[in-house]
Design a protein around this motif. Structure first.
Motif, PDB file in Angstrom:
ATOM      1  N   GLN A  87       0.828  -1.205   0.000  1.00  0.00           N
ATOM      2  CA  GLN A  87       0.000   0.000   0.000  1.00  0.00           C
ATOM      3  C   GLN A  87       0.861   1.253   0.000  1.00  0.00           C
ATOM      4  N   TYR A  88       1.877   1.256   0.853  1.00  0.00           N
ATOM      5  CA  TYR A  88       2.772   2.406   0.919  1.00  0.00           C
ATOM      6  C   TYR A  88       3.470   2.639  -0.420  1.00  0.00           C
ATOM      7  N   VAL A  89       3.960   1.567  -1.038  1.00  0.00           N
ATOM      8  CA  VAL A  89       4.692   1.684  -2.304  1.00  0.00           C
ATOM      9  C   VAL A  89       3.781   2.247  -3.392  1.00  0.00           C
ATOM     10  N   THR A 232      13.117   3.945  -7.310  1.00  0.00           N
ATOM     11  CA  THR A 232      12.130   4.408  -6.329  1.00  0.00           C
ATOM     12  C   THR A 232      11.320   3.253  -5.732  1.00  0.00           C
ATOM     13  N   VAL A 233      11.002   2.248  -6.541  1.00  0.00           N
ATOM     14  CA  VAL A 233      10.245   1.103  -6.009  1.00  0.00           C
ATOM     15  C   VAL A 233      11.086   0.329  -5.000  1.00  0.00           C
ATOM     16  N   VAL A 234      12.334   0.038  -5.350  1.00  0.00           N
ATOM     17  CA  VAL A 234      13.211  -0.675  -4.415  1.00  0.00           C
ATOM     18  C   VAL A 234      13.410   0.144  -3.148  1.00  0.00           C
ATOM     19  N   GLY A 235      13.622   1.442  -3.292  1.00  0.00           N
ATOM     20  CA  GLY A 235      13.775   2.303  -2.121  1.00  0.00           C
ATOM     21  C   GLY A 235      12.524   2.364  -1.269  1.00  0.00           C
ATOM     22  N   SER A 236      11.348   2.356  -1.913  1.00  0.00           N
ATOM     23  CA  SER A 236      10.093   2.424  -1.157  1.00  0.00           C
ATOM     24  C   SER A 236       9.848   1.163  -0.344  1.00  0.00           C
ATOM     25  N   PHE A 237      10.238   0.016  -0.868  1.00  0.00           N
ATOM     26  CA  PHE A 237      10.088  -1.226  -0.109  1.00  0.00           C
ATOM     27  C   PHE A 237      10.974  -1.225   1.132  1.00  0.00           C
ATOM     28  N   GLN A 238      11.977  -0.354   1.163  1.00  0.00           N
ATOM     29  CA  GLN A 238      12.906  -0.312   2.282  1.00  0.00           C
ATOM     30  C   GLN A 238      12.531   0.753   3.316  1.00  0.00           C
ATOM     31  N   ILE A 239      11.306   1.249   3.279  1.00  0.00           N
ATOM     32  CA  ILE A 239      10.871   2.258   4.232  1.00  0.00           C
ATOM     33  C   ILE A 239      10.990   1.725   5.659  1.00  0.00           C
ATOM     34  N   PHE A 240      11.650   2.485   6.499  1.00  0.00           N
ATOM     35  CA  PHE A 240      11.834   2.064   7.886  1.00  0.00           C
ATOM     36  C   PHE A 240      11.861   3.243   8.856  1.00  0.00           C
ATOM     37  N   ASN A 253      -1.076  -2.278  13.966  1.00  0.00           N
ATOM     38  CA  ASN A 253      -0.270  -2.852  12.878  1.00  0.00           C
ATOM     39  C   ASN A 253      -0.532  -2.223  11.514  1.00  0.00           C
ATOM     40  N   SER A 254      -1.198  -1.077  11.476  1.00  0.00           N
ATOM     41  CA  SER A 254      -1.552  -0.482  10.187  1.00  0.00           C
ATOM     42  C   SER A 254      -0.354   0.138   9.485  1.00  0.00           C
ATOM     43  N   THR A 255       0.750   0.357  10.194  1.00  0.00           N
ATOM     44  CA  THR A 255       1.961   0.888   9.556  1.00  0.00           C
ATOM     45  C   THR A 255       3.177  -0.012   9.809  1.00  0.00           C
ATOM     46  N   ARG A 256       2.931  -1.245  10.219  1.00  0.00           N
ATOM     47  CA  ARG A 256       4.043  -2.166  10.432  1.00  0.00           C
ATOM     48  C   ARG A 256       4.510  -2.689   9.080  1.00  0.00           C
ATOM     49  N   VAL A 257       5.405  -1.970   8.446  1.00  0.00           N
ATOM     50  CA  VAL A 257       5.918  -2.355   7.138  1.00  0.00           C
ATOM     51  C   VAL A 257       6.906  -3.509   7.303  1.00  0.00           C
ATOM     52  N   ILE A 258       7.267  -4.130   6.186  1.00  0.00           N
ATOM     53  CA  ILE A 258       8.063  -5.351   6.241  1.00  0.00           C
ATOM     54  C   ILE A 258       9.444  -5.105   6.844  1.00  0.00           C
ATOM     55  N   TYR A 259      10.072  -3.962   6.526  1.00  0.00           N
ATOM     56  CA  TYR A 259      11.391  -3.674   7.095  1.00  0.00           C
ATOM     57  C   TYR A 259      11.315  -3.510   8.605  1.00  0.00           C
ATOM     58  N   TYR A 260      10.256  -2.874   9.082  1.00  0.00           N
ATOM     59  CA  TYR A 260      10.122  -2.671  10.524  1.00  0.00           C
ATOM     60  C   TYR A 260       9.842  -4.006  11.221  1.00  0.00           C
ATOM     61  N   LEU A 284      14.441 -11.560  -3.020  1.00  0.00           N
ATOM     62  CA  LEU A 284      13.967 -12.237  -4.229  1.00  0.00           C
ATOM     63  C   LEU A 284      12.789 -11.495  -4.852  1.00  0.00           C
ATOM     64  N   VAL A 285      11.869 -11.016  -4.025  1.00  0.00           N
ATOM     65  CA  VAL A 285      10.710 -10.266  -4.533  1.00  0.00           C
ATOM     66  C   VAL A 285      11.167  -9.012  -5.268  1.00  0.00           C
ATOM     67  N   LEU A 286      12.095  -8.260  -4.652  1.00  0.00           N
ATOM     68  CA  LEU A 286      12.565  -7.027  -5.270  1.00  0.00           C
ATOM     69  C   LEU A 286      13.335  -7.303  -6.561  1.00  0.00           C
ATOM     70  N   ALA A 287      14.093  -8.395  -6.586  1.00  0.00           N
ATOM     71  CA  ALA A 287      14.821  -8.747  -7.811  1.00  0.00           C
ATOM     72  C   ALA A 287      13.837  -9.049  -8.944  1.00  0.00           C
ATOM     73  N   VAL A 288      12.780  -9.790  -8.647  1.00  0.00           N
ATOM     74  CA  VAL A 288      11.775 -10.117  -9.666  1.00  0.00           C
ATOM     75  C   VAL A 288      11.041  -8.857 -10.116  1.00  0.00           C
ATOM     76  N   VAL A 289      10.655  -8.008  -9.167  1.00  0.00           N
ATOM     77  CA  VAL A 289       9.944  -6.770  -9.496  1.00  0.00           C
ATOM     78  C   VAL A 289      10.807  -5.870 -10.376  1.00  0.00           C
ATOM     79  N   ALA A 290      12.086  -5.716 -10.030  1.00  0.00           N
ATOM     80  CA  ALA A 290      12.988  -4.879 -10.820  1.00  0.00           C
ATOM     81  C   ALA A 290      13.154  -5.442 -12.227  1.00  0.00           C
TER      82      ALA A 290
END
Length: 305
Positions: A87-89, A232-240, A253-260, A284-290
């Motif tokens: 959602q954030y991305v 920007t997509v790879v960076g957004s997945f790394q939001i912490f 848990n509405s803002t508990r992103v994967i990095y956190y 692996l997910v980010l590699a496939v998305v990129a």
């Protein structure tokens, strides 16, 4: 008869020169290569190994096979964190890309002042934690200037970080404010590669600015946009840091992103093996998305050719 000798001598002289150039190149590359090995490659390999163990902060950890991955697939908090991150991305990339392209086109068509470019880049130069804290105070429900203005205008105060429906959009827009200038400059650099003669010819044919944007700018900007979107997509997945400073995963848990969530598992619960398994999955997910982004947008092809 002398020409072959001269050619042979020049070839013989070129070999030591090439070796010398290689040594100089290796000298300059060595610091970056050592840093990559020490801080990226070795930790990554160790992380993959940890994902197959019950590693914690004490002891070496025992090999447990794919148990961490099986646990991850059955963990509702993991899937919730992944969904919140998506959602954030979507919000961050959607708003940031549109604004960045708009700002870059305005700069390209109206002004190329270095001062304006510096002003646009200013938010990116501020540390992300500082940006998050400032916006957190400005959006405070009781004393934040934004809610004070809303209240003065007769509206209802908004719990930007306390409402589970508003928390993720708020965090996404804060990061849009910080990164949009940097992204706009990347797009602006791509716009400068488009020959101005194309715009002049289109203007002579009576094309409007909107038509030139659709028919010239967007198609020729595709390779640059592909690169910008991957970054920007790879960076957004790394939001912490914004989440850690403001909501710490809440409310509910509405803002508990994967990095956190990975951070909590590793450094609050000391479950390094499970945290490593989630990190490998995310890699692996980010590699496939990129890869899909670059493939779909044909980043290696340019319409200028």
């Amino acid at each position: 008869m002398s020409a072959p000798r001269v050619s042979a001598r020049s070839r013989a002289a070129a070999k030591p020169r090439r070796r010398s150039d290689l040594r100089v190149a290796m000298f300059f590359i060595a610091p970056a290569a050592i840093g990559f090995l020490a801080f990226y490659l070795v930790p990554a390999v160790r992380g993959v190994w940890f994902s197959f163990t019950d590693q914690n902060l004490i002891g070496a950890g025992e090999f447990i096979g794919t148990e961490n991955y099986e646990r991850m697939l059955q963990d509702p908090l993991f899937w919730n964190a992944l969904w919140v991150t998506v959602q954030y991305v979507v919000i961050n990339i959607g708003v940031q890309t549109v604004l960045a392209v708009g700002i870059a086109v305005l700069m390209h068509r109206l002004t190329r002042s270095a001062v304006i470019r510096g002003i646009i880049l200013l938010p990116y130069l501020v540390a992300n934690v500082v940006v998050a804290l400032v916006w957190f105070w400005m959006m405070d429900y009781s004393t934040g200037i934004i809610n004070v203005v809303i209240d003065a205008l007769g509206g209802d105060r908004m719990a930007f970080f306390g409402d589970e429906r508003l928390a993720i959009p708020t965090i996404a827009l804060i990061n849009v404010w910080r990164y949009v200038g940097y992204t706009a400059l990347l797009v602006f650099a791509g716009l400068q590669t488009i020959p101005s003669q194309l715009y002049e010819a289109a203007a002579l044919d009576g094309a409007s600015e909107a038509r030139m944007f659709r028919s010239i700018t967007l198609p020729l900007l595709r390779p640059v946009l592909a690169l910008v979107l991957v970054i920007t997509v790879v960076g957004s997945f790394q939001i912490f840091d914004t989440v850690a400073v403001t909501t710490q995963g809440g409310p509910i848990n509405s803002t508990r992103v994967i990095y956190y969530y990975i951070y909590q598992q590793a450094f609050e619960r000391f479950d390094l093996g499970y945290a490593s398994a989630m990190s490998v999955f995310l890699l692996l997910v980010l590699a496939v998305v990129a890869y899909l982004q670059l493939k779909v947008m044909r980043s290696n092809q340019s319409d200028l050719a």
